[in-house]
Design a protein around this motif. Structure first.
Motif, PDB file in Angstrom:
ATOM      1  N   GLN A 125      11.717  36.588 -17.484  1.00  0.00           N
ATOM      2  CA  GLN A 125      12.582  35.276 -16.701  1.00  0.00           C
ATOM      3  C   GLN A 125      13.214  35.906 -15.869  1.00  0.00           C
ATOM      4  O   GLN A 125      13.911  37.149 -15.577  1.00  0.00           O
ATOM      5  CB  GLN A 125      13.548  35.341 -18.033  1.00  0.00           C
ATOM      6  CG  GLN A 125      14.643  34.169 -17.996  1.00  0.00           C
ATOM      7  CD  GLN A 125      15.593  34.013 -18.940  1.00  0.00           C
ATOM      8  OE1 GLN A 125      15.458  34.628 -20.087  1.00  0.00           O
ATOM      9  NE2 GLN A 125      16.762  33.376 -18.683  1.00  0.00           N
ATOM     10  N   ASN A 126      13.308  34.998 -14.610  1.00  0.00           N
ATOM     11  CA  ASN A 126      13.912  35.360 -13.382  1.00  0.00           C
ATOM     12  C   ASN A 126      15.449  35.280 -13.732  1.00  0.00           C
ATOM     13  O   ASN A 126      16.076  34.331 -14.204  1.00  0.00           O
ATOM     14  CB  ASN A 126      13.677  34.325 -12.396  1.00  0.00           C
ATOM     15  CG  ASN A 126      13.920  34.745 -11.026  1.00  0.00           C
ATOM     16  OD1 ASN A 126      15.073  35.453 -10.933  1.00  0.00           O
ATOM     17  ND2 ASN A 126      13.009  34.096  -9.862  1.00  0.00           N
ATOM     18  N   THR A 127      16.100  36.331 -13.399  1.00  0.00           N
ATOM     19  CA  THR A 127      17.546  36.343 -13.284  1.00  0.00           C
ATOM     20  C   THR A 127      18.382  35.986 -11.970  1.00  0.00           C
ATOM     21  O   THR A 127      19.579  36.326 -11.998  1.00  0.00           O
ATOM     22  CB  THR A 127      18.132  37.950 -14.011  1.00  0.00           C
ATOM     23  OG1 THR A 127      17.542  38.668 -13.003  1.00  0.00           O
ATOM     24  CG2 THR A 127      17.530  38.112 -15.351  1.00  0.00           C
ATOM     25  N   GLY A 128      17.717  35.714 -11.348  1.00  0.00           N
ATOM     26  CA  GLY A 128      18.467  35.310  -9.820  1.00  0.00           C
ATOM     27  C   GLY A 128      18.005  35.977  -8.844  1.00  0.00           C
ATOM     28  O   GLY A 128      17.169  37.199  -8.816  1.00  0.00           O
ATOM     29  N   ARG A 129      18.223  35.382  -7.564  1.00  0.00           N
ATOM     30  CA  ARG A 129      17.778  36.127  -6.099  1.00  0.00           C
ATOM     31  C   ARG A 129      18.464  37.498  -6.379  1.00  0.00           C
ATOM     32  O   ARG A 129      19.400  37.794  -6.162  1.00  0.00           O
ATOM     33  CB  ARG A 129      18.073  35.305  -5.323  1.00  0.00           C
ATOM     34  CG  ARG A 129      17.459  35.950  -3.860  1.00  0.00           C
ATOM     35  CD  ARG A 129      17.874  34.923  -2.645  1.00  0.00           C
ATOM     36  NE  ARG A 129      17.153  35.377  -1.493  1.00  0.00           N
ATOM     37  CZ  ARG A 129      17.333  34.593  -0.289  1.00  0.00           C
ATOM     38  NH1 ARG A 129      17.796  33.541  -0.181  1.00  0.00           N
ATOM     39  NH2 ARG A 129      16.578  35.293   0.887  1.00  0.00           N
ATOM     40  N   GLY A 130      17.244  38.508  -5.895  1.00  0.00           N
ATOM     41  CA  GLY A 130      17.953  39.969  -5.825  1.00  0.00           C
ATOM     42  C   GLY A 130      18.258  40.757  -7.090  1.00  0.00           C
ATOM     43  O   GLY A 130      18.445  41.836  -7.071  1.00  0.00           O
TER      44      GLY A 130
END
Length: 519
Positions: free
Chosen positions: A312-317
């Motif tokens: 799950q992508n937690t946000g850019r960077g």
């Protein structure tokens, strides 16, 4: 010869080989992984603390790493690893403690002529805590190859004081194998690149004190004792030469007790060798085995490998994460794994080689103890859990008791010296009316006899009428003196109604009278 008056290297260059060995043995005894890593060169300058068996000789093309990599504790922490995962098994400390227990867990008996002298010696031994100090001294001697016994006094108490110093605390001088002089030192201040050292030198009948201000490698210049609180109380006691009379004119207030001789690495020396001498590589291998075992435990933790699309992508960077407790996932558009099936999660859990590591560690421990001169049974290993007689215990621990017997030979004259110096200082400083005498030292057997077996033996002696009451009492109580044995005989005769005639009366009954009558 008084204390040094000119600047010089300290410790003196002549004792560098001994100090390097003391650093090595002291690291094992301390049980500190940081000290072991420092001594064996992991991340420090080359040549520090390496032993004399060729480890500090340059290797072709190897450099520093070529030398230290021979030791498990000499290899640095791998790059990218946040912490060291090396573990240490404190078997060196166990060896030293067991050696001390074999010698002094049952303290020896010190007997001097005269009841007043004996009573005063017993009082000093108990009030000064000397029996506990002997345990400490034996442990230090086992680790460092020798120990200094030092007698002093404190006006705040009414008896001499005793302490034990490890072999690396002094610079000894020997004559015909006996300690003729010794200079102890300690650092009392170390800051701003200045090192203040307190030197205490013992010679026959004299003790000297000096304070020096130098650097890490040099003694520096001598300064007044009053300049530091740790030495200020010696200033009123010393004379123009910087010393005072010891109160013991026959020798030093210090006695060196070697752990074991000969020294296998420094031939011809009067110093003793450590119980660790020669088994350091085995202790290093034991730590490597234990570390490998714990590494297997870490690697054997259950882990799962999932495709990147499961994360799950937690946000850019901020990267991605996997939630192992999530129950429902939306359909993912991807190809199935080779061979069919729809499970894209891979389980990973490695085996733990418990048997292999356990057998290796047990074998190494047995070799370490054998090389140190002890039986594994003395360390709680190798027993079958059944009750054993004293004879069976002694046979199983034969090697340990043989080593104990050799050490007793070094400790017996030291304890005889101890009694004489204690009474001498007691008379000189505290004005007691006792004469200084060397004690007769009696050592216990080291293993408690089995009461049932001893009882059967005494019963057979009684029935066979082959041992007197005096002999049987001494067999049951080997540590008793003549007065205690006599009192016990009288009590037994009173309790059992044994009205045994006096030997003089028996002789009169069987010797014919002067008149020649036979009745």
């Amino acid at each position: 010869m008084p204390l040094p008056t000119v600047d010089q290297e300290w410790p003196p260059p002549a004792i560098r080989p001994e100090m390097r060995l003391y650093n090595q043995w002291g690291a094992w005894y301390s049980g500190s992984p940081d000290r072991l890593a420092e001594v064996y060169g992991a991340g420090v300058s080359p040549g520090i603390g390496l032993d004399l068996k060729g480890w500090d000789r340059p290797m072709r093309g190897g450099g520093v790493m070529g030398r230290v990599a021979r030791w498990f504790w000499g290899s640095p922490t791998p790059a990218g690893q946040s912490r060291s995962t090396k573990l240490h098994v404190p078997i060196a400390g166990d060896i030293a403690a067991t050696s001390a227990d074999l010698l002094f867990s049952e303290p020896p008996t010190l007997k001097v002529p005269g009841k007043k002298g004996q009573a005063r010696l017993d009082k000093i031994m108990h009030e000064a805590g000397i029996y506990g100090g002997l345990l400490e001294a034996a442990e230090l001697g086992s680790a460092y190859g020798g120990v200094y016994l030092r007698i002093g006094w404190d006006t705040g108490v009414d008896h001499p004081v005793f302490d034990a110093l490890p072999a690396d605390a002094g610079v000894p001088e020997f004559s015909s194998g006996r300690l003729s002089a010794v200079t102890f030192w300690r650092v009392v201040r170390d800051e701003d690149r200045q090192v203040w050292r307190h030197l205490e030198r013992h010679e026959k009948g004299r003790v000297y004190h000096g304070l020096y201000m130098g650097d890490e490698d040099h003694l520096g210049q001598q300064v007044p004792l009053e300049d530091h609180p740790a030495t200020a109380h010696f200033a009123p006691q010393v004379d123009a030469e910087g010393g005072f009379d010891s109160g013991y004119e026959r020798g030093l207030l210090v006695h060196y007790v070697p752990n074991m001789r000969p020294h296998r690495l420094l031939r011809g020396t009067s110093l003793g060798r450590s119980d660790y001498s020669g088994v350091e590589p085995l202790m290093d291998a034991l730590d490597e085995t234990w570390t490998s075992w714990m590494r297997d435990l870490r690697l054997a933790k259950a882990r799962i490998v999932v495709p990147e699309v499961y994360l799950q992508n937690t946000g850019r960077g901020r990267g991605s994460m996997w939630d192992p407790d999530r129950e429902i996932y939306s359909g993912l558009g991807m190809l199935p794994p080779p061979g069919g099936g729809s499970n894209m999660i891979t389980m990973s859990q490695f085996a733990i080689r418990v048997q292999e590591h356990g057998d290796t560690a047990k074998t190494l421990i047995a070799q370490i103890l054998r090389g140190s001169g002890y039986s594994v049974q003395s360390f709680g290993e190798g027993g079958d859990g059944q009750a054993q007689t004293a004879t069976e215990i002694h046979m199983q621990r034969h090697r340990s008791y043989s080593t104990r017997g050799r050490k007793v030979g070094y400790w017996t004259p030291a304890l005889a010296w101890l009694s004489e110096v204690l009474l001498s200082v007691d008379h000189h400083i505290y004005g007691t009316k006792v004469s200084a005498e060397k004690a007769t030292v009696s050592w216990p057997d080291g293993v408690m006899p089995d009461p049932e077996s001893l009882g059967r033996t005494l019963d057979m002696l009684v029935r066979a009428q082959s041992a007197s009451l005096d002999t049987r009492i001494r067999m049951l109580h080997p540590d008793w003196d003549a007065d205690q044995v006599k009192a016990e005989k009288e009590m037994l005769r009173d309790e059992l109604g044994l009205n045994v005639p006096d030997p003089a009366e028996l002789s009169e009954m069987f010797i014919p009278s002067a008149s020649g009558d036979d009745d």
